[in-house]
Design a protein around this motif. Structure first.
Motif, short mmCIF file in Angstrom:
data_model
loop_
_atom_site.label_atom_id
_atom_site.label_comp_id
_atom_site.label_asym_id
_atom_site.label_seq_id
_atom_site.Cartn_x
_atom_site.Cartn_y
_atom_site.Cartn_z
N TYR A 110 0.87 -1.17 0.00
CA TYR A 110 0.00 0.00 0.00
C TYR A 110 0.91 1.22 0.00
O TYR A 110 1.44 1.64 1.03
N TRP A 111 1.18 1.75 -1.21
CA TRP A 111 2.18 2.80 -1.36
C TRP A 111 1.67 4.15 -0.90
O TRP A 111 0.57 4.54 -1.25
N THR A 112 2.47 4.85 -0.11
CA THR A 112 2.20 6.24 0.23
C THR A 112 3.44 7.02 -0.18
O THR A 112 4.50 6.42 -0.36
N PRO A 113 3.34 8.33 -0.35
CA PRO A 113 4.54 9.10 -0.71
C PRO A 113 5.67 8.86 0.28
O PRO A 113 6.84 8.73 -0.10
N GLN A 114 5.29 8.75 1.55
CA GLN A 114 6.29 8.52 2.59
C GLN A 114 7.05 7.22 2.34
O GLN A 114 8.28 7.16 2.41
N LYS A 115 6.28 6.17 2.04
CA LYS A 115 6.91 4.88 1.79
C LYS A 115 7.81 4.92 0.56
O LYS A 115 8.89 4.31 0.55
N ALA A 116 7.36 5.64 -0.47
CA ALA A 116 8.15 5.72 -1.70
C ALA A 116 9.50 6.36 -1.42
O ALA A 116 10.54 5.90 -1.91
N ILE A 117 9.47 7.46 -0.62
CA ILE A 117 10.73 8.14 -0.29
C ILE A 117 11.63 7.21 0.52
O ILE A 117 12.83 7.07 0.24
N LEU A 118 11.04 6.56 1.52
CA LEU A 118 11.82 5.63 2.33
C LEU A 118 12.43 4.53 1.49
O LEU A 118 13.58 4.14 1.68
N PHE A 119 11.64 4.06 0.52
CA PHE A 119 12.11 2.99 -0.37
C PHE A 119 13.40 3.41 -1.06
O PHE A 119 14.38 2.67 -1.09
N ILE A 120 13.38 4.64 -1.60
CA ILE A 120 14.57 5.11 -2.32
C ILE A 120 15.74 5.32 -1.36
O ILE A 120 16.88 4.98 -1.67
N LEU A 121 15.44 5.87 -0.18
CA LEU A 121 16.52 6.12 0.79
C LEU A 121 17.15 4.83 1.31
O LEU A 121 18.32 4.81 1.68
N THR A 122 16.34 3.78 1.33
CA THR A 122 16.83 2.51 1.87
C THR A 122 17.95 1.91 1.02
O THR A 122 18.89 1.32 1.54
N ILE A 123 17.82 2.11 -0.29
CA ILE A 123 18.71 1.39 -1.20
C ILE A 123 20.21 1.65 -0.96
O ILE A 123 20.97 0.70 -0.83
N PRO A 124 20.65 2.93 -0.86
CA PRO A 124 22.10 3.11 -0.64
C PRO A 124 22.60 2.46 0.65
O PRO A 124 23.71 1.91 0.68
N PHE A 125 21.79 2.49 1.69
CA PHE A 125 22.27 1.93 2.96
C PHE A 125 22.34 0.40 2.92
O PHE A 125 23.25 -0.20 3.47
N THR A 126 21.35 -0.22 2.26
CA THR A 126 21.42 -1.68 2.15
C THR A 126 22.62 -2.09 1.31
O THR A 126 23.30 -3.07 1.62
N THR A 127 22.89 -1.31 0.26
CA THR A 127 24.05 -1.61 -0.57
C THR A 127 25.34 -1.49 0.24
O THR A 127 26.27 -2.29 0.09
N LEU A 128 25.36 -0.49 1.12
CA LEU A 128 26.55 -0.25 1.94
C LEU A 128 26.88 -1.47 2.82
O LEU A 128 28.05 -1.75 3.09
N ILE A 129 25.86 -2.20 3.25
CA ILE A 129 26.11 -3.39 4.06
C ILE A 129 26.91 -4.42 3.26
O ILE A 129 27.89 -4.98 3.74
N TYR A 130 26.50 -4.61 2.02
CA TYR A 130 27.25 -5.53 1.15
C TYR A 130 28.69 -5.07 1.00
O TYR A 130 29.64 -5.84 1.18
N THR A 131 28.85 -3.80 0.62
CA THR A 131 30.20 -3.30 0.33
C THR A 131 31.08 -3.36 1.57
O THR A 131 32.25 -3.76 1.49
N SER A 132 30.53 -2.98 2.73
CA SER A 132 31.34 -3.00 3.96
C SER A 132 31.82 -4.41 4.26
O SER A 132 32.97 -4.62 4.62
N LEU A 133 30.91 -5.36 4.09
CA LEU A 133 31.29 -6.75 4.37
C LEU A 133 32.41 -7.20 3.45
O LEU A 133 33.34 -7.89 3.86
N LYS A 134 32.33 -6.77 2.19
CA LYS A 134 33.38 -7.15 1.25
C LYS A 134 34.70 -6.48 1.60
O LYS A 134 35.77 -7.10 1.51
#
Lengths: 259, 331, 272
Positions: A137-161
């Motif tokens: 159930y998309w809200t503008p808030q969720k959409a923004i959070l969705f986009i903001l989440t991506i760099p941080f989740t990627t950072l977990i991968y990179t840090s581990l590597k």
């Protein structure tokens, strides 16, 4: 600014090579694409036998699965050279040349290649997210959070590597250690409540891959784990700082022992 | 009076290596209680290098040459001692310091394997932030002396060894460093290519006043290029001076070669008894004798030899610098 | 016969040497692979828990657990790097050294591989025994001990190993022109892991697809040996399956010879 310019050169070079080896490139993308597709077929077959998996239906599982592929693919696209580093840069004595240049060795090593094959992962991730778009159930808030989440989740991968790659400063090679830790990311593709307590604990607190897919995805689907975003930011930044620290320690050990 | 651009004092490097065991039980023991062996690779080196000098750094394999070069370039931390180069401490000020130096390792390239040569120069241009006009000027200069034009658009992996070395030398100088480290720049090259590289190094030194530290196993490099020779053995200095000094200190060295029919005759000779100070080695069917003409009288040596064995031919040579260095390293 | 085999002994010895050098690396990589099997285990656990019946597509949960781990161990043991080593040796020309020797050069790879495997099987043997005992306690897996099935399993397993080996020789000689070996490998791996039954037993798939996959050669790699181990076949069916496996082994053996010949001829023309 200088670093961005440099990165542009690396990427431009990569595309030139890409045109030279078109067939290779298509095979690479296809390889990733087929691997992930067959996993989806697996899920699809299973769901023809059972109505839901611990309360998760097929579309929800597809959303989690698709979500997990985005950070994985981005990290793969941008920092694939860390694998090369862990497998051979130190042992072959090639690391010296990075120390002789006036820019950060970590930057040079992380971004030296641009792995376009990863488009296969990102593409199928996006397709799966589109396929299961309606279950959120998309809200503008969720959409923004969705986009903001991506760099941080990627950072977990990179840090581990970065962390596991740093081990090769002491042991000369760390490709196999990196492989073990990297493979743990596969746990994140499914709801964590299918695992036992030990595994859940490990992928939440020790090697926090659960934050790269399941926790964010379950928030978007069900609004559960409201606080996931703060924990994600905290954990990913903490993890990144830790990886920088280990890298630094590794370099100073390298400086005193040589290769 | 020229300024010293490099000052090295009391430089030491001790490596600590964990003892490894192939035996499983003692291997497990070392996991808990690691045992170390210590190895001193560099002992108490002291030298100064004035600006613009070509400094020939010589030593056998394992003598401590590359350890020293790694410390000078900031890759390796010394155990003790001081290095000041152009006002910098190579380890502590690395980011600033490496802008002032260029490094070429003959054994491996600094360039990006899959990129065309010119592209790797563009990458370096960004890394060192070289302004366009200077970049173009220098590229033209290097093209002049190193003839890069023929292969500048080829990927590095396709270059021949000589081409790659030329490309590497140009790459290490694009940012106009004050000091150039050349580690075995002529290794594996054929004679004409070696000559061309030596010419280029000379040219660069005279035009740009670059201070050059050269390590090599090919002593022709030293004879053609170096103002000064520094020889180390087992991590310690054993000679420091000009080529002339080397020759005059050891210039009374001569070599005489006896061609014999039966190389086993050498056992009859027993040189050590009569002439304890000479050096003897055998190559093919020739007996090479190196001696100091101040200590050993040549006619006596020849007479002694002719009395003992059948000799087909005798040849007397001035010793080459190679023989001199060999002799110094053996003693 | 024995003296013929003796010629290959140095290659097997070289293989043993290679594997002792990289034993720690090998164990780490296989441990990484095992995580995948553990995920699959938990997935099946939740699937059976979410199902209303005890059996799904003819499998009880106990059988499913065995299927997951047995198929995983088979896939690890039959793993081969022969396609990559052929690719590399063709590229750098060192393959000519093998060709100069008066022996079957494809078999030199086989014996090097077997040498590598010997130590690795031993290295894996200890964890496997620990794992099986452990899983007997933790996952409550019941093991089947039936003499006929065990003999049939060992034969089927050996055929699976050789089939996979000769298949990869074919791959090595037909794909050495590619630069992106990583991508092509992944592609091959994905197809095979599905078509060999290591992702999911064929019984779960729609009948038509299941039948097609069973008649393809890759079912011989993992699906059949595992199902034999599970005791799913009558003795008569067992015999049929072994004959079927042998047929595909011979097929790939001959095909590898043909492809090698064609590839090497092409190479000579290129002068590479």
């Amino acid at each position: 600014m200088q670093y961005i310019k440099l990165y542009k050169i690396f990427v431009r070079q990569y595309f030139k090579q890409l045109l030279e080896y078109k067939l290779d490139f298509i095979i690479g993308i296809l390889g990733i694409f087929v691997t992930q597709c067959l996993n989806i077929v697996f899920l699809w077959v299973i769901f023809s036998k059972i109505p839901s998996l611990y309360g998760w239906n097929l579309d929800e599982l597809i959303f989690i699965y698709g979500f997990s592929l985005i950070p994985k693919g981005l990290d793969h696209l941008l920092t694939d050279n860390l694998w090369i580093f862990a497998k051979k840069t130190v042992v072959s004595g090639q690391f010296d040349k990075y120390l002789l240049r006036p820019i950060s060795p970590l930057f040079q090593i992380t971004f030296e290649t641009f792995q376009f094959d990863a488009v296969g992962e990102i593409l199928i991730g996006v397709l799966l997210l589109i396929k299961s778009f309606n279950i959120v159930y998309w809200t503008p808030q969720k959409a923004i959070l969705f986009i903001l989440t991506i760099p941080f989740t990627t950072l977990i991968y990179t840090s581990l590597k970065i962390m596991t790659a740093s081990i090769s400063f002491w042991t000369k090679k760390s490709g196999s250690v990196m492989y073990i830790f990297y493979m743990i990311n596969n746990f994140a593709k499914y709801p964590v409540n299918i695992y036992n307590f030990v595994i859940r604990f490990v992928i939440t607190f020790i090697i926090p891959f659960a934050f790269t897919a399941f926790y964010p995805a379950s928030f978007f689907i069900r609004g559960e784990n409201n606080t996931f975003f703060y924990s994600l930011i905290m954990i990913s930044i903490l993890f990144f700082l830790l990886s920088l620290f280990i890298w630094k320690k590794g370099i100073s050990s390298y400086e005193s022992s040589g290769s | 009076m020229k300024n010293n651009i490099i000052e090295v004092s009391n430089l030491n490097k001790v490596f600590k290596k964990q003892t490894k065991s192939s035996n499983l039980i003692s291997y497990l023991k070392t996991l808990i209680l690691p045992e170390y062996t210590y190895f001193q690779a560099v002992k108490d080196l002291n030298f100064q290098i004035p600006e613009g000098q070509i400094f020939g750094f010589i030593g056998a394999n394992g003598a401590g040459k590359s350890t020293t070069i790694k410390m000078l370039t900031g890759i390796l931390q010394p155990t003790s001692g001081n290095i000041v180069i152009d006002g910098y401490n190579p380890q502590n000020d690395r980011k600033e310091y490496v802008k002032e130096i260029g490094v070429v390792f003959g054994q491996r390239t600094q360039l990006w394997w899959d990129l065309p040569v010119i592209e790797t120069y563009f990458v370096l241009k960004e890394i060192y932030q070289i302004p366009d006009s200077e970049f173009n000027d220098r590229l033209a200069f290097f093209d002049d002396i190193l003839e890069l034009r023929k292969f500048i658009n080829n990927p590095v992996r396709t270059l021949s060894l000589g081409q790659r070395m030329r490309a590497d030398i140009a790459a290490s100088l694009l940012h106009n460093p004050k000091i150039l480290f050349l580690d075995e720049p002529t290794i594996g090259l054929d004679v004409s290519v070696k000559d061309r590289i030596r010419q280029a190094i000379k040219e660069i030194n005279s035009q740009k006043k670059t201070t050059i530290i050269l390590t090599t196993h090919d002593l022709r490099d030293v004879e053609v290029l170096c103002d000064r020779i520094y020889i180390i053995n087992n991590g310690q200095e054993i000679f420091d001076g000009t080529l002339e000094k080397l020759k005059s200190s050891y210039g009374s060295m001569r070599e005489v070669v006896f061609s014999v029919d039966h190389i086993n005759d050498i056992e009859k000779l027993n040189y050590k008894l009569k002439f304890p100070e000479i050096e003897v080695y055998v190559k093919d069917n020739d007996i090479h004798v190196i001696f100091d003409s101040n200590k050993t009288v040549l006619p006596e040596l020849i007479k002694y030899t002719l009395d003992k064995v059948v000799v087909k031919n005798i040849l007397v040579n001035e010793t080459s610098i190679e023989d001199i260095v060999k002799k110094i390293m053996r003693t | 016969m024995l003296s013929r085999l003796q010629k290959y002994l140095p290659f097997a010895k070289a293989g043993i040497k290679i594997s002792t050098t990289y034993k720690l690396d090998f164990l780490c990589y296989r441990f990484g692979d095992m995580l995948e099997a553990i995920i699959t285990y938990f997935l099946w656990l939740s699937i059976f828990n979410s199902s209303s019946s005890n059996r799904i597509s003819g499998f009880s949960f106990n059988e499913m657990k065995l299927y997951v781990f047995v198929s995983f161990f088979i896939s690890i043991i039959i793993k081969t790097g022969v396609n990559e080593s052929i690719g590399e040796e063709v590229k750098d020309g060192s393959i000519s050294i093998r060709l100069l020797k008066p022996i079957n050069f494809v078999n030199t790879y086989l014996f090097t591989e077997i040498g590598i495997r010997l130590l690795q099987i031993f290295l894996l043997g200890i964890p496997i025994i620990i794992f099986i005992t452990g899983s007997y306690i933790i996952f409550k897996i019941k093991l089947y001990y039936n003499f006929l099935y065990i003999i049939a399993f060992v034969i089927s397993f050996a055929i699976s190993y050789l089939t996979n080996f000769y298949f990869n020789v074919c791959v090595g000689f037909s794909s050495f022109t590619l630069k992106n070996t990583w991508g092509s490998n992944l592609f091959k791996q994905a197809i095979i892991s599905f078509a060999s039954g290591s992702v999911i037993p064929f019984n779960f798939l729609p009948n038509v697809i299941s039948n097609i996959l069973q008649f393809m050669p890759f079912s011989s790699l993992i699906y059949f040996p595992t199902m034999i181990y599970l005791g799913k076949y009558t003795p008569y069916k067992l015999l049929n399956i072994l004959i079927f496996q042998i047929f595909w082994l011979i097929f790939f053996y001959i095909l590898s010879k043909v492809i090698a010949k064609v590839a090497l001829k092409k190479l000579e023309i290129q002068g590479g």
